[in-house]
Scaffold this motif. Structure first.
Motif, PDB file in Angstrom:
ATOM      1  N   LEU A  99       0.854  -1.198   0.000  1.00  0.00           N
ATOM      2  CA  LEU A  99       0.000   0.000   0.000  1.00  0.00           C
ATOM      3  C   LEU A  99       0.880   1.235   0.000  1.00  0.00           C
ATOM      4  O   LEU A  99       1.762   1.379   0.857  1.00  0.00           O
ATOM      5  N   ARG A 104       0.743   5.561  -0.209  1.00  0.00           N
ATOM      6  CA  ARG A 104      -0.173   6.689  -0.039  1.00  0.00           C
ATOM      7  C   ARG A 104       0.177   7.781  -1.050  1.00  0.00           C
ATOM      8  O   ARG A 104       1.245   7.766  -1.669  1.00  0.00           O
ATOM      9  N   MET A 142      -4.986   6.385  -2.380  1.00  0.00           N
ATOM     10  CA  MET A 142      -3.965   5.352  -2.105  1.00  0.00           C
ATOM     11  C   MET A 142      -3.793   4.470  -3.353  1.00  0.00           C
ATOM     12  O   MET A 142      -4.668   4.449  -4.215  1.00  0.00           O
ATOM     13  N   MET A 202      -2.965   0.329  -4.086  1.00  0.00           N
ATOM     14  CA  MET A 202      -2.736  -0.996  -3.497  1.00  0.00           C
ATOM     15  C   MET A 202      -2.309  -1.974  -4.604  1.00  0.00           C
ATOM     16  O   MET A 202      -2.863  -1.946  -5.700  1.00  0.00           O
ATOM     17  N   ILE A 234      -2.510  -5.249   5.705  1.00  0.00           N
ATOM     18  CA  ILE A 234      -3.246  -4.869   4.493  1.00  0.00           C
ATOM     19  C   ILE A 234      -4.090  -6.060   4.049  1.00  0.00           C
ATOM     20  O   ILE A 234      -3.559  -7.134   3.773  1.00  0.00           O
ATOM     21  N   LEU A 257      -7.208  -1.324   5.658  1.00  0.00           N
ATOM     22  CA  LEU A 257      -5.943  -1.196   6.365  1.00  0.00           C
ATOM     23  C   LEU A 257      -6.247  -1.424   7.841  1.00  0.00           C
ATOM     24  O   LEU A 257      -7.111  -0.750   8.422  1.00  0.00           O
TER      25      LEU A 257
END
Lengths: 461, 140
Positions: free
Chosen positions: A80, A82, A211, A213, A356, A367
């Motif tokens: 993950l 940000r 975000m 992923m 995650i 999360l």
């Protein structure tokens, strides 16, 4: 059975859990050297030998190691990252971003990566993982510490990996693969912003922050490592007099030469997967920088964390009043270390390890954070995802890929897939309710909710 | 029966059952099944040829190694195969294969699932009378 089985499930999940899980978690409880419990997490479903969503710790002196307890896709995992972007800024650019990332991160049958390495580099790459990337300008300085085990698992030995595995893997760095693997642009869900104070510790400060992923693993390299050792373990078991109830439970003493060889090869594959995800992240950072005309540092595109969910690792745990070294197999299960653990990056040590949990491409992801209770109860482990409830064939009977793509767009999720068949097979209806899985683990205290993440753009391998 | 998919055997992956009147035919059928999982074979042309030999301890492992070899060639050379000609030795411990197909073309081929590995789950070759049968679960 050497130990009892322990299944984490709500009544709803247990009612819908396939019977294979019960049988498989029982089979695992019969393996030599297992300690405490054979666990099935709330997302458990039938696997090869071990259930997916299974956790089992073995005494490192008297216990076994099993390729089937790790899985074919060694260190399949989640990453993950940000951004400091709000959804209002990203919304008009989602299609452009997804299309660009799709062109930079190859996905689907037989693809090659854009980052090429020589076979002679494979030893260093698979020994040092993301640390190697940092030394070769392929990672930011703070990337390795935000990867489980600091970017690489110790104990790799490329001489234990077959030539076939190396030739399969060397051209696959930076590829997503297929099956249930994906890359997703996500937004923090304002309605499920569970713990803003904890979220802030992970760099999440807005309830509509964007975000990215990534879900993928060690590609052909890891699959070949598992294939090679699964095949060879069968003959070894006869020599050690080990009998198992399923050929995919093939195992050997961890302390045997064959057991140690597999561990060294499996660690190479795990480190391969860390590097694979790192190279994908580099492409994602490039894409965001190009689309938003700011460099990735200015977009604060730091790695929140990278977790394995198919791996076996030597870890120290306390149980029965003393500290012991055990080999923890997590197959479709995530490490969930609680606050204060020395293996958690210093920046997160007071709060616990980020966990995650990837959902289906329609339902979103979570999360979470690891807990002290997970350390006490499950060898620091929790669930990994939502788990399938419907076969690929059945899913394709229910929905066509193009129709699903259109419906998801209507709901604000732009999807680009390597194949339409593959897209249909990954429809949300084919999976368990991820919220039920996450709630179950939260109520059990094994991992705690931080934020939910809803998809707005998806690349399906 | 060439091959038949078993949708209820592996939720996350793909299983099939194959049958033939000879080991050669069984191996060729398993090759065709793997192709069918990865690509619509009607979109594939037999323009590139590869040949290889394998030796294994027994017929089970020979079939396991044969299917693994197809997966390795797909990953290393990006080749998918449409035609299979396999000769298994009378002892069932070695084979020679001549296979024809072509390099993956994302514009022209209708691609499906990537096959990543052959599992041992339910795996084994059964010989009953004049029929050879197997069940194969592939990791997707």
């Amino acid at each position: 059975m050497h130990v009892p089985a322990r299944i984490y499930a709500s009544k709803k999940l247990l009612d819908n859990m396939d019977s294979g899980v019960i049988e498989q978690v029982t089979n695992v409880a019969c393996l030599p050297g297992i300690v405490r419990y054979s666990y099935a997490m709330a997302d458990a479903h039938w696997g090869y030998g071990f259930p997916i969503g299974g956790v089992a710790a073995f005494d490192t002196e008297k216990g076994i190691i099993s390729p089937g307890g790790v899985g074919f896709d060694v260190n399949c995992g989640m990453r993950l990252i940000r951004t400091n972007l709000r959804f209002s800024e990203v919304k008009p650019k989602v299609k452009e971003l997804v299309d660009l990332i799709f062109s930079l991160v190859p996905a689907g049958v037989g693809v090659k990566g854009s980052q090429s390495f020589a076979q002679s580099q494979m030893g260093d790459i698979t020994s040092l993982g993301v640390r190697w990337c940092a030394e070769h300008d392929l990672a930011w300085d703070d990337d390795p510490e935000h990867v489980e085990e600091g970017g690489y698992i110790r104990g790799a030995d490329i001489s234990k990996v077959s030539r076939q595995a190396i030739t399969r893997g060397v051209s696959q760095f930076g590829t997503l693969g297929s099956g249930n693997h994906y890359l997703e642009i996500q937004v923090v869900d304002p309605d499920r912003y569970f713990d803003p104070a904890l979220a802030k510790e992970f760099g999440i400060v807005h309830d509509d922050q964007v975000m990215v992923m990534i879900h993928c693993g060690s590609r052909g390299f890891g699959h070949q490592v598992c294939t090679d050792y699964l095949r060879n373990f069968e003959s070894g078991m006869r020599r050690f007099g080990i009998e198992v109830r399923d050929r995919d439970l093939a195992c050997l003493p961890f302390n045997s030469k064959e057991g140690k060889d597999y561990y060294s090869a499996m660690v190479c594959a795990a480190n391969f997967a860390f590097v694979n995800r790192q190279i994908i992240v580099n492409k994602v950072r490039d894409a965001f920088a190009k689309v938003f005309h700011r460099d990735a540092e200015a977009l604060d595109m730091h790695l929140i964390y990278d977790v394995c969910h198919n791996v076996a690792k030597v870890e120290k745990h306390r149980y029965d009043g003393s500290s012991m070294e055990v080999l923890v197999h997590r197959k479709g299960a995530t490490r969930s270390f609680g606050p204060g653990h020395q293996d958690i990056p210093a920046s997160y040590r007071d709060v616990g390890q980020p966990v995650i949990i990837g959902g289906s491409m329609e339902t979103g992801s979570y999360l979470l954070v690891g807990t002290a209770k997970a350390m006490e109860d499950t060898f620091g482990s929790t669930a990994h995802g939502s788990g399938r409830t419907m076969s690929r064939t059945a899913a394709k009977r229910e929905v066509r890929g193009a129709e699903l793509q259109r419906k998801m767009l209507e709901r604000g999720i732009y999807v680009k897939a390597a194949t339409m068949d593959g897209l249909a097979e990954e429809a949300g209806m084919a999976y368990k309710d991820i919220s039920e899985v996450v709630e179950t683990m939260d109520r059990a205290g094994i991992s705690k909710k931080v934020v939910a993440l809803r998809p707005v753009g998806n690349i399906k391998g | 029966m060439p091959f038949r998919f078993l949708p209820d055997v592996a939720l996350a992956d793909i299983a099939f059952e194959a049958e033939s009147d000879s080991p050669d035919g069984l191996f060729e059928t398993c090759g065709a099944a793997i192709t069918d999982i990865m690509v619509d074979p009607k979109t594939l042309r037999p323009t590139t040829e590869r040949s290889f030999s394998l030796e294994s301890e027994d017929l089970d492992r020979l079939l396991y190694d044969f299917m693994t070899e197809l997966i390795v060639i797909k990953d290393v050379e990006s080749l998918l195969f449409k035609e299979y000609e396999v000769k298994v030795s009378p002892q069932g411990t070695s084979l020679t294969a001549v296979i024809k197909g072509e390099a993956i073309d994302r514009e022209r081929h209708r691609l499906r699932n990537d096959v990543k590995a052959v599992t041992m789950h339910l795996f084994g070759v059964k010989h009953e009378g004049r029929r050879w049968r197997t069940t194969v679960v592939l990791d997707i």
